[in-house]
Design a protein around this motif. Structure first.
Motif: not given
Length: 221
Positions: A129-132, A177-180, A185-186
């Motif tokens: 959820e935190s990466l959406k 950084d992680m979201v973008l 994401r992969h």
């Protein structure tokens, strides 16, 4: 137990594939501790330091020694949108709910806590959820928000910020950084793994967690 490709070394029969690669393992037989409390024993195993308390079922404290992963985050932080230290699927705790010490940054500060994945990776609908991204917000718009935030930050005096504020800024930076990051994401997307491979690891929280760990290591964590 079954034999391995190392003469004289046997392991559980539940790890037949691992038995073929025993020559690549380092078997440690000398780990021990001086008391039988789970909380203090876990702290020793996760940090390499004895805890000052000698009791069971107490919550982690900010004065605890940091986890090995937190020390690595402090000494050699990762770049490129990937976290240095990841924890999943949940924190270790005692039966009464006390959080076992030694799982975070401790005295180094919360900014060196692991990136925690609370969702269970064995679920078919697993996602973090935190990466959406929020509904209606694409990567381009999120990058624009990041640039705006950076501009606001430049107008503030870092010398006037409290430590807690600096920690919060680092949390935001790490999250953005992680979201973008396409690599992040992969790596976190188990839907890209074939069902055959997922079943080989076992369709349970531990097996899928190990698979996730492999993908993160291959991605550079």
């Amino acid at each position: 137990p079954i034999g391995t490709n190392v003469p004289g070394l046997h392991i559980t029969e539940h790890l037949p594939l691992v038995s073929r690669h025993a020559d690549k393992l380092a078997v440690i037989r000398s780990v021990g501790q001086e008391d039988n409390n789970h909380s203090t024993g876990a702290h020793a195993g996760l940090t390499g330091r004895k805890h000052e308390l000698k009791q069971e079922s107490f919550n982690a404290r900010q004065t605890d020694f940091p986890h090995f992963g937190s020390v690595l985050s402090y000494l050699q932080p990762n770049n490129g949108g990937l976290p240095t230290f990841v924890s999943l699927p949940e924190m270790i705790h005692t039966t009464n709910g006390a959080i076992t010490p030694g799982q975070g940054g401790g005295l180094l500060g919360r900014q060196f806590d692991p990136f925690r994945i609370n969702e269970h990776p064995d679920r078919r609908d697993f996602s973090i959820e935190s990466l959406k991204l929020p509904d209606g917000v694409g990567l381009g718009r999120m990058a624009g928000r990041r640039a705006l935030l950076a501009g606001v930050d430049r107008t503030a005096s870092l010398a006037d910020r409290a430590n807690s504020s600096q920690s919060l800024d680092q949390f935001y930076q790490r999250a953005l950084d992680m979201v973008l990051s396409p690599r992040a994401r992969h790596a976190f997307d188990l839907a890209k793994v074939s069902d055959d491979q997922r079943w080989r690891y076992g369709y349970h929280a531990f097996g899928q967690g190990v698979l996730m760990a492999r993908r993160l290591i291959e991605a550079g964590v």
